[in-house]
Motif scaffolding. Structure first.
Motif, PDB file in Angstrom:
ATOM      1  N   PRO A 100     -14.540 -16.909  16.435  1.00  0.00           N
ATOM      2  CA  PRO A 100     -13.909 -15.969  15.487  1.00  0.00           C
ATOM      3  C   PRO A 100     -12.382 -16.003  15.533  1.00  0.00           C
ATOM      4  O   PRO A 100     -11.726 -15.702  14.526  1.00  0.00           O
ATOM      5  CB  PRO A 100     -14.450 -14.609  15.931  1.00  0.00           C
ATOM      6  N   LEU A 101     -11.811 -16.366  16.673  1.00  0.00           N
ATOM      7  CA  LEU A 101     -10.353 -16.398  16.784  1.00  0.00           C
ATOM      8  C   LEU A 101      -9.739 -17.467  15.882  1.00  0.00           C
ATOM      9  O   LEU A 101      -8.543 -17.398  15.554  1.00  0.00           O
ATOM     10  CB  LEU A 101      -9.946 -16.654  18.241  1.00  0.00           C
ATOM     11  N   ASN A 102     -10.544 -18.469  15.503  1.00  0.00           N
ATOM     12  CA  ASN A 102     -10.035 -19.563  14.671  1.00  0.00           C
ATOM     13  C   ASN A 102     -10.340 -19.370  13.189  1.00  0.00           C
ATOM     14  O   ASN A 102     -10.094 -20.274  12.378  1.00  0.00           O
ATOM     15  CB  ASN A 102     -10.628 -20.894  15.139  1.00  0.00           C
ATOM     16  N   GLN A 103     -10.883 -18.215  12.829  1.00  0.00           N
ATOM     17  CA  GLN A 103     -11.313 -18.003  11.448  1.00  0.00           C
ATOM     18  C   GLN A 103     -10.288 -17.251  10.610  1.00  0.00           C
ATOM     19  O   GLN A 103     -10.565 -16.856   9.478  1.00  0.00           O
ATOM     20  CB  GLN A 103     -12.648 -17.252  11.440  1.00  0.00           C
ATOM     21  N   SER A 104      -9.091 -17.079  11.157  1.00  0.00           N
ATOM     22  CA  SER A 104      -8.069 -16.317  10.432  1.00  0.00           C
ATOM     23  C   SER A 104      -7.412 -17.138   9.324  1.00  0.00           C
ATOM     24  O   SER A 104      -6.902 -16.587   8.352  1.00  0.00           O
ATOM     25  CB  SER A 104      -6.997 -15.816  11.403  1.00  0.00           C
ATOM     26  N   ASP A 105      -7.398 -18.466   9.467  1.00  0.00           N
ATOM     27  CA  ASP A 105      -6.764 -19.323   8.458  1.00  0.00           C
ATOM     28  C   ASP A 105      -7.730 -20.438   8.072  1.00  0.00           C
ATOM     29  O   ASP A 105      -7.624 -21.577   8.525  1.00  0.00           O
ATOM     30  CB  ASP A 105      -5.458 -19.906   9.005  1.00  0.00           C
ATOM     31  N   LEU A 106      -8.682 -20.095   7.213  1.00  0.00           N
ATOM     32  CA  LEU A 106      -9.695 -21.075   6.804  1.00  0.00           C
ATOM     33  C   LEU A 106      -9.103 -22.150   5.891  1.00  0.00           C
ATOM     34  O   LEU A 106      -9.637 -23.263   5.802  1.00  0.00           O
ATOM     35  CB  LEU A 106     -10.852 -20.367   6.099  1.00  0.00           C
ATOM     36  N   GLY A 326     -13.326 -18.341   1.696  1.00  0.00           N
ATOM     37  CA  GLY A 326     -13.654 -17.480   2.823  1.00  0.00           C
ATOM     38  C   GLY A 326     -15.071 -17.612   3.332  1.00  0.00           C
ATOM     39  O   GLY A 326     -15.552 -16.747   4.075  1.00  0.00           O
TER      40      GLY A 326
END
Length: 417
Positions: A100-106, A326
């Motif tokens: 989840p930490l890497n899902q801020s900039d898809l 998203g």
């Protein structure tokens, strides 16, 4: 008995000319390095040399085939390894996206996947010696590219063709990895049909296929026996509502098997064993492969399998589009990419095996060429050291002959009175 001066003179001239001819012949052999300069020198030897020359010429042609094929396969392996690297990078990004930490900039991940897609497409359109590596036998046209509306990536040519090359009188080998087997969906018929079945016997099968958008369709096939070793293959594709995608039924394919060994001979006269199904209006494009289907004296058992559900190009394109909206990659999309990666590894193995076989053949051809050259040298080669000694001997005989002539031939009638 008295020997006349005329007889002495004639004998001397004949002997002198023989020596001169031998000297000229030895000089010619030393100069050219060949014992036979014209057929009359040795009719039997000339016949042997002609046969050896023909074999050497054939070997040179086969060696050129080996060199060109090795270059083609090395380029194929490079392209597949590069594609493998790009797809592995995409799979690694999927692992990162599970955090989840890497899902801020898809959008960043979408850009990375777009870049990998662009690279994979470039490698899929790789060329060597002016030929598209994955273009099948239609290697003069680019096999993959964007659709006219840029919505999907399409197969632009028939990429099923097999490039076979002759390496010896008895050995031919496929040297290309077909584009359809790497990037497309190939529906394979597996199993056997019953050679003892009566005419009219029918085998029905179904298999899911997908369009470029990932929508599912149902492929229905029917294999009907029409005569000994001969069948008619008909097919239809139904959408989710059960409606055919064809405005009229496609023409049935005639399938013929070998009566002796049960192997497939042809589909509509073509020995390729693979044919394309292309429905541009629905963006459906896949291949049907009957090469694993045989005819046996036992009950029929036929099933269909697909090497991959969707092509890698449009799968990555959908994943990128969804990321920008998203939406994370689905389990099915991840599985599709991983399945493609496994398929690429399998094709790399096939290409490596083909290259190893060609390398073995090259060694055999080099040894054959060496042996033939040895035979040619034994038949026509000149031992330079021996030839020089023979030349010196003949020149010595010529000098002796000239000295004897100087003592005998000048005598006149007065010398005998």
């Amino acid at each position: 008995m008295r020997v006349s001066d005329l007889l002495l003179s004639n004998n001397y001239i004949s002997h002198f000319n023989d020596i001169k001819e031998k000297i000229a012949k030895i000089n010619q052999q030393i100069l050219t390095g060949e014992k036979i300069s014209k057929p009359s020198d040795s009719p039997v030897g000339t016949s042997k040399l002609l046969r050896i020359s023909d074999q050497l010429g054939q070997n040179e042609t086969f060696k050129k085939n080996v060199q060109n094929s090795s270059l083609f396969l090395n380029e194929t392996i490079f392209a597949l390894e590069s594609i493998q690297s790009e797809v592995q990078s995409v799979v690694n990004k999927f692992v990162e996206l599970d955090n989840p930490l890497n899902q801020s900039d898809l959008n960043l991940y979408a850009d990375i996947i777009d870049n990998s897609l662009s690279m994979i497409l470039d490698y899929a359109n790789s060329k060597t010696d002016g030929k598209y590596i994955f273009g099948g036998t239609d290697y003069s046209s680019m096999p993959y590219g964007n659709s006219s509306d840029n919505q999907t990536i399409e197969t632009l040519t028939n990429t099923n063709g097999k490039m076979t090359v002759r390496f010896t009188q008895s050995v031919t080998q496929q040297i290309n990895i077909t584009g359809s087997s790497v990037f497309g969906t190939v529906v394979s018929f597996n199993g056997r049909v019953d050679a003892n079945a009566v005419a009219g016997s029918t085998i029905n099968n179904t298999q899911s296929v997908y369009d470029n958008y990932g929508n599912q369709y149902q492929l229905n096939t029917s294999l009907v026996k029409t005569a000994d070793n001969t069948y008619q293959l008909s097919y239809d594709i139904l959408d989710g509502t059960g409606t055919s995608v064809f405005s009229s039924s496609p023409a049935a394919k005639e399938v013929i098997f070998n009566s002796s060994n049960g192997q497939l001979i042809s589909i509509d006269g073509s020995q390729n064993g693979v044919f394309d199904i292309n429905v541009p209006s629905n963006r459906i494009h896949f291949s049907i492969n009957l090469q694993s289907l045989t005819e046996k004296d036992s009950a029929a058992s036929v099933n269909l399998t697909a090497n991959q559900q969707t092509d890698i190009f449009n799968t990555l394109k959908r994943i990128s589009t969804n990321l920008r909206n998203g939406i994370l990659p689905s389990a099915e999309e991840k599985a599709s990419v991983e399945n493609f990666l496994s398929n690429v590894v399998s094709k790399l193995t096939d290409a490596g095996n083909a290259l190893n076989q060609i390398s073995t053949i090259e060694g055999m051809l080099n040894q054959q060429t060496y042996n033939l050259q040895e035979l040619s040298d034994a038949e026509n080669g000149v031992d330079q050291a021996k030839a020089i000694v023979d030349l010196q001997n003949q020149e010595y005989l010529l000098q002796i002959s000239q000295k004897m002539a100087a003592m005998i031939l000048p005598q006149s009638l007065l010398d005998y009175l």
